[in-house]
Design an enzyme around this catalytic site. Structure first.
Site, PDB file in Angstrom:
ATOM      1  CG  ASP A 114      37.411  -2.989  59.437  1.00  0.00           C
ATOM      2  OD1 ASP A 114      36.797  -1.976  59.814  1.00  0.00           O
ATOM      3  OD2 ASP A 114      38.395  -2.933  58.656  1.00  0.00           O
ATOM      4  CE1 TYR A 138      32.982   8.091  50.057  1.00  0.00           C
ATOM      5  CE2 TYR A 138      32.453  10.430  50.133  1.00  0.00           C
ATOM      6  CZ  TYR A 138      32.491   9.192  50.742  1.00  0.00           C
ATOM      7  OH  TYR A 138      32.035   9.047  52.029  1.00  0.00           O
TER       8      TYR A 138
HETATM    9  N1  UFG Z   1      40.624  22.459  53.827  1.00  0.00           N
HETATM   10  C1  UFG Z   1      41.680  23.359  53.870  1.00  0.00           C
HETATM   11  N2  UFG Z   1      42.917  22.863  54.083  1.00  0.00           N
HETATM   12  C2  UFG Z   1      43.182  21.541  54.248  1.00  0.00           C
HETATM   13  C3  UFG Z   1      42.106  20.614  54.208  1.00  0.00           C
HETATM   14  C4  UFG Z   1      40.830  21.120  53.997  1.00  0.00           C
HETATM   15  O1  UFG Z   1      41.488  24.567  53.700  1.00  0.00           O
HETATM   16  O2  UFG Z   1      44.344  21.172  54.413  1.00  0.00           O
HETATM   17  C5  UFG Z   1      39.265  22.968  53.632  1.00  0.00           C
HETATM   18  C6  UFG Z   1      38.585  22.356  52.419  1.00  0.00           C
HETATM   19  O3  UFG Z   1      38.898  23.096  51.273  1.00  0.00           O
HETATM   20  C7  UFG Z   1      37.104  22.475  52.837  1.00  0.00           C
HETATM   21  C8  UFG Z   1      37.139  22.342  54.367  1.00  0.00           C
HETATM   22  O4  UFG Z   1      38.487  22.617  54.734  1.00  0.00           O
HETATM   23  O5  UFG Z   1      36.633  23.749  52.526  1.00  0.00           O
HETATM   24  C9  UFG Z   1      36.780  20.954  54.847  1.00  0.00           C
HETATM   25  O6  UFG Z   1      37.571  20.007  54.113  1.00  0.00           O
HETATM   26  P1  UFG Z   1      37.653  18.460  54.493  1.00  0.00           P
HETATM   27  O7  UFG Z   1      38.610  17.838  53.531  1.00  0.00           O
HETATM   28  O8  UFG Z   1      37.908  18.318  55.954  1.00  0.00           O
HETATM   29  O9  UFG Z   1      36.192  17.951  54.245  1.00  0.00           O
HETATM   30  P2  UFG Z   1      35.294  18.051  52.917  1.00  0.00           P
HETATM   31  O10 UFG Z   1      34.237  19.071  53.209  1.00  0.00           O
HETATM   32  O11 UFG Z   1      36.064  18.207  51.690  1.00  0.00           O
HETATM   33  O12 UFG Z   1      34.791  16.560  52.880  1.00  0.00           O
HETATM   34  C10 UFG Z   1      33.642  16.138  53.479  1.00  0.00           C
HETATM   35  C11 UFG Z   1      33.730  14.651  53.819  1.00  0.00           C
HETATM   36  C12 UFG Z   1      33.820  13.833  52.563  1.00  0.00           C
HETATM   37  C13 UFG Z   1      32.698  14.206  51.654  1.00  0.00           C
HETATM   38  C14 UFG Z   1      32.721  15.676  51.364  1.00  0.00           C
HETATM   39  C15 UFG Z   1      31.575  16.117  50.513  1.00  0.00           C
HETATM   40  O13 UFG Z   1      34.854  14.417  54.623  1.00  0.00           O
HETATM   41  O14 UFG Z   1      33.713  12.476  52.891  1.00  0.00           O
HETATM   42  O15 UFG Z   1      32.606  16.388  52.583  1.00  0.00           O
HETATM   43  O16 UFG Z   1      31.921  17.270  49.812  1.00  0.00           O
HETATM   44  F1  UFG Z   1      32.805  13.561  50.475  1.00  0.00           F
END
Ligand code: UFG
Length: 329
Positions: A32, A142
């Site tokens: 790492d 990504y």
């Molecule tokens: N969300 C909120 N408020 C926040 C953060 C997130 O409403 O403060 C929502 C986002 O809009 C989404 C959901 O919560 O609808 C989940 O969001 P995350 O950021 O936790 O996760 P993502 O679904 O965006 O991301 C995940 C993985 C990424 C990957 C992605 C693929 O963590 O590595 O899915 O779309 F790239």
């Protein structure tokens, strides 16, 4: 005892997998760079190499000294927003460095590899739950950086006999059940840790990004998978390759979606604390629904999630946040 090299073993999913490997009788070895990982997340009993996956001399040395027979490759950058701002960083750190890493492994005779991929390879799905056969049209660098690696593996298999499984994770979440390992990203962008930081009083409110999606309550649906179930999927994939399961891509999710509002409501119940919400505009690039079709991993690798109810995910993550309100610091 089989020695398994884990790149990115000091990261969130890597550190849980290292511990699970040791519990299941393997000998994990960690490589790492500690750019985003935490040294404290890996037991001092585990051989630890501080270095870069693109340092081919180091990789060859580790394989030889530690008698590595297979690799689980997590080391990567994983912030979608950052990848849009600095796509070259993602193509270098994820795609190019993985190519150098795998070349060094193949030169050293290591031909079995499990790769940390993502649902972001699909982009905006036409069909939900999403089968592995769905089109891959990533909408951010990504996702593309990971898809290019998956595609390169098929050619490395033809040329050199690489045996590989790419696990396309949906939403990794949760923590070790005793709260001793957990999620600590800087900056934190994921929903569940931000919700729990709000419950701890470290943030005033959780922003809900979009309440007008075509979902039952108007907020996005995601397939949350407990990090320990994810860790186990890697070990079953390693064992599958050793016993003749073919190379390829596998979704890792539960097949069930929870909305942002449902996650927040369950977090209020689990923590017993108020969690104020700030309804906010949509975040660019968020698909309305991302839910995995999971028959392939269940049938071919015999994997079933054991800790991935949304309550257990939140309980374990809450245990981590209560014990480590400032992360690994
Ligand atoms: N969300 C909120 N408020 C926040 C953060 C997130 O409403 O403060 C929502 C986002 O809009 C989404 C959901 O919560 O609808 C989940 O969001 P995350 O950021 O936790 O996760 P993502 O679904 O965006 O991301 C995940 C993985 C990424 C990957 C992605 C693929 O963590 O590595 O899915 O779309 F790239």
């Amino acid at each position: 005892m089989e020695s398994i090299l884990v790149s990115g073993g000091a990261g969130y999913i890597g550190s849980h997998t290292v511990r699970t490997l040791a519990e299941q009788g393997y000998r994990p070895i960690v490589l790492d760079s500690l750019v985003t990982g935490h040294r404290q997340s890996v037991s001092l009993d585990v051989p630890f190499y501080h270095g870069d996956i693109a340092d081919s001399d180091l990789v060859r040395k580790i394989v030889e000294i530690e008698q590595v027979s297979a690799v689980i490759h997590f080391a990567a950058r994983s912030l979608v927003g950052e990848s849009v701002e600095k796509p070259d960083l993602y193509f270098e750190e994820n795609t190019a460095k993985t190519n150098r890493f795998v070349s060094a492994l193949l030169q050293s005779g290591v031909k079995r590899l499990i790769f940390s991929s993502t649902a972001a390879t699909y982009g905006i799905p036409d069909e939900v739950p999403i089968p592995e056969s769905a089109p891959t049209n990533p909408i951010n660098p990504y996702g593309l950086s990971k898809l290019m690696i998956e595609q390169s593996f098929a050619w490395l298999e033809k040329a050199y006999g690489l045996k590989w499984i790419a696990l396309r994770y949906f939403n990794a979440a949760g923590a070790a059940l005793d709260g001793s390992l957990g999620e600590d990203h800087i900056p934190e962008t994921h929903l569940i840790p931000l919700v729990l930081k709000t419950a701890l009083g470290q943030r005033e409110a959780i922003s809900v990004f979009g309440t007008d999606y075509s979902t039952p309550d108007g907020t996005c649906l995601r397939d949350y998978i407990h990090v320990l179930d994810l860790a186990n999927a890697h070990i079953l994939a390693l064992e599958g390759l050793a016993t003749g399961v073919g190379s390829g891509v596998y979704n890792v999710g539960t097949g069930s979606g929870y909305s942002v509002k449902e996650v927040i409501e369950t977090a209020r119940f689990v923590t017993g604390r108020p969690i104020p919400v700030l309804e906010s505009p949509r975040r660019p690039g968020d698909p309305d629904k991302l839910v995995a079709k999971v028959e392939k991993i269940q049938t071919l690798l015999g994997w079933t999630p054991e800790h991935s109810s949304i309550e257990q995910i939140l309980q374990s993550a809450w245990a981590w946040h209560l014990k480590h309100p400032n992360g690994y610091l």
